[in-house]
Design a protein around this motif. Structure first.
Motif, short mmCIF file in Angstrom:
data_model
loop_
_atom_site.label_atom_id
_atom_site.label_comp_id
_atom_site.label_asym_id
_atom_site.label_seq_id
_atom_site.Cartn_x
_atom_site.Cartn_y
_atom_site.Cartn_z
N GLN A 44 -5.38 6.25 -4.84
CA GLN A 44 -6.67 5.60 -4.57
C GLN A 44 -6.46 4.15 -4.12
OE1 GLN A 44 -9.62 7.26 -4.63
NE2 GLN A 44 -10.42 5.44 -3.66
N LEU A 45 -5.57 3.44 -4.80
CA LEU A 45 -5.29 2.05 -4.46
C LEU A 45 -4.78 1.93 -3.03
CD1 LEU A 45 -4.29 -0.73 -6.48
CD2 LEU A 45 -2.43 -0.11 -4.96
N CYS A 46 -3.82 2.78 -2.67
CA CYS A 46 -3.26 2.74 -1.32
C CYS A 46 -4.28 3.16 -0.27
CB CYS A 46 -2.01 3.62 -1.24
SG CYS A 46 -0.63 2.98 -2.22
N ALA A 47 -5.06 4.18 -0.56
CA ALA A 47 -6.08 4.63 0.38
C ALA A 47 -7.14 3.54 0.62
CB ALA A 47 -6.75 5.90 -0.14
N ASN A 48 -7.41 2.75 -0.40
CA ASN A 48 -8.39 1.67 -0.27
C ASN A 48 -7.85 0.46 0.50
OD1 ASN A 48 -10.36 3.07 -1.64
ND2 ASN A 48 -9.92 2.12 -3.61
N HIS A 49 -6.54 0.43 0.74
CA HIS A 49 -5.94 -0.71 1.43
C HIS A 49 -5.27 -0.33 2.74
CE1 HIS A 49 -6.56 -2.36 -2.60
NE2 HIS A 49 -6.67 -3.52 -1.96
N VAL A 50 -5.74 0.75 3.36
CA VAL A 50 -5.23 1.15 4.67
C VAL A 50 -5.44 0.01 5.66
CG1 VAL A 50 -5.60 2.75 6.61
CG2 VAL A 50 -5.49 3.62 4.27
N ASN A 51 -4.47 -0.19 6.53
CA ASN A 51 -4.45 -1.24 7.56
C ASN A 51 -4.18 -2.64 7.00
OD1 ASN A 51 -4.95 0.58 9.67
ND2 ASN A 51 -7.13 0.50 9.24
N ARG A 52 -3.90 -2.75 5.72
CA ARG A 52 -3.57 -4.04 5.13
C ARG A 52 -2.06 -4.25 5.18
NH1 ARG A 52 -7.35 -6.47 1.57
NH2 ARG A 52 -5.85 -8.18 1.72
N LEU A 53 -1.65 -5.51 5.37
CA LEU A 53 -0.25 -5.88 5.35
C LEU A 53 0.21 -5.98 3.90
CD1 LEU A 53 2.27 -6.76 6.94
CD2 LEU A 53 1.39 -9.12 6.80
N VAL A 54 1.30 -5.27 3.58
CA VAL A 54 1.80 -5.24 2.21
C VAL A 54 3.31 -5.47 2.17
CG1 VAL A 54 -0.01 -3.70 1.32
CG2 VAL A 54 2.09 -2.72 2.29
N LYS A 55 3.76 -5.85 1.02
CA LYS A 55 5.18 -5.91 0.69
C LYS A 55 5.37 -4.90 -0.43
CE LYS A 55 8.70 -9.13 -0.92
NZ LYS A 55 8.94 -10.55 -1.29
N ILE A 56 6.33 -4.00 -0.25
CA ILE A 56 6.55 -2.92 -1.21
C ILE A 56 7.98 -2.99 -1.72
CG2 ILE A 56 6.70 -0.42 -1.50
CD1 ILE A 56 4.45 -0.18 0.55
N GLU A 57 8.12 -2.88 -3.04
CA GLU A 57 9.44 -2.78 -3.65
C GLU A 57 9.55 -1.41 -4.29
OE1 GLU A 57 12.34 -4.91 -6.96
OE2 GLU A 57 10.40 -5.82 -6.49
N THR A 58 10.68 -0.74 -4.05
CA THR A 58 10.88 0.59 -4.62
C THR A 58 11.70 0.48 -5.90
OG1 THR A 58 12.96 1.04 -3.47
CG2 THR A 58 10.90 1.60 -2.30
N MET A 59 11.76 1.57 -6.64
CA MET A 59 12.54 1.63 -7.88
C MET A 59 14.01 1.33 -7.62
SD MET A 59 10.65 2.56 -10.47
CE MET A 59 9.35 3.61 -11.05
N ASP A 60 14.48 1.61 -6.41
CA ASP A 60 15.89 1.38 -6.06
C ASP A 60 16.16 -0.05 -5.62
OD1 ASP A 60 16.48 4.08 -6.57
OD2 ASP A 60 15.89 4.64 -4.54
N GLY A 61 15.12 -0.89 -5.57
CA GLY A 61 15.29 -2.28 -5.18
C GLY A 61 15.12 -2.55 -3.70
N ASP A 62 14.80 -1.54 -2.91
CA ASP A 62 14.53 -1.76 -1.49
C ASP A 62 13.18 -2.45 -1.33
OD1 ASP A 62 16.88 -0.50 -0.57
OD2 ASP A 62 15.94 1.46 -0.71
N VAL A 63 13.09 -3.33 -0.35
CA VAL A 63 11.85 -4.06 -0.09
C VAL A 63 11.45 -3.85 1.36
CG1 VAL A 63 10.75 -6.34 -0.04
CG2 VAL A 63 12.42 -5.80 -1.82
N PHE A 64 10.18 -3.50 1.56
CA PHE A 64 9.66 -3.25 2.91
C PHE A 64 8.39 -4.03 3.10
CE2 PHE A 64 11.73 0.65 1.40
CZ PHE A 64 12.70 0.83 2.38
N GLU A 65 8.16 -4.50 4.31
CA GLU A 65 6.90 -5.14 4.68
C GLU A 65 6.30 -4.39 5.85
OE1 GLU A 65 7.36 -9.31 5.41
OE2 GLU A 65 8.35 -9.64 3.48
N GLY A 66 5.01 -4.16 5.78
CA GLY A 66 4.33 -3.47 6.86
C GLY A 66 2.89 -3.20 6.52
#
Length: 109
Positions: free
Chosen positions: A35-57
């Motif tokens: 629900q959180l992700c669906a409510n923020h479609v088209n928003r710029l985010v920074k995501i960190e995964t459990m493995d420590g990878d970081v993505f921006e998009g």
């Protein structure tokens, strides 16, 4: 006399069975993240995964258990490598699918 299918079913025993309380908690977390992700479609985010990878998009879509982000050039070099010989400037507009349960943090930019 039992059929071959019945004997096979009796022989199959799970090596893991999720506890009912854990299943309920995981389902709640999944639904909340979806629900959180669906409510923020088209928003710029920074995501960190459990493995420590970081993505921006930008969040493109959230479907079932997968979050799709369109990577920006700024965050791609940290954890995503599309293949040898591909220059970083060509990473833009790459859609990366991420499993919701592998996400540690999502920040709006």
């Amino acid at each position: 006399m039992s059929s071959p299918n019945q004997s096979v079913q009796q022989e199959l025993k799970p090596i893991y069975q999720c506890d009912a309380k854990v299943h309920h908690t995981l389902r709640s977390v999944h639904d909340h993240l979806h629900q959180l992700c669906a409510n923020h479609v088209n928003r710029l985010v920074k995501i960190e995964t459990m493995d420590g990878d970081v993505f921006e998009g930008h969040i493109v879509h959230c479907d079932k258990s997968i979050l799709y982000i369109c990577l920006s050039n700024e965050g791609v070099h940290r954890g995503f490598f599309p293949g040898p010989g591909v220059p970083p400037q060509t990473y833009n507009n790459v859609i990366l699918p991420l499993v919701l349960f592998n996400l540690l943090a999502i920040s709006l930019l």
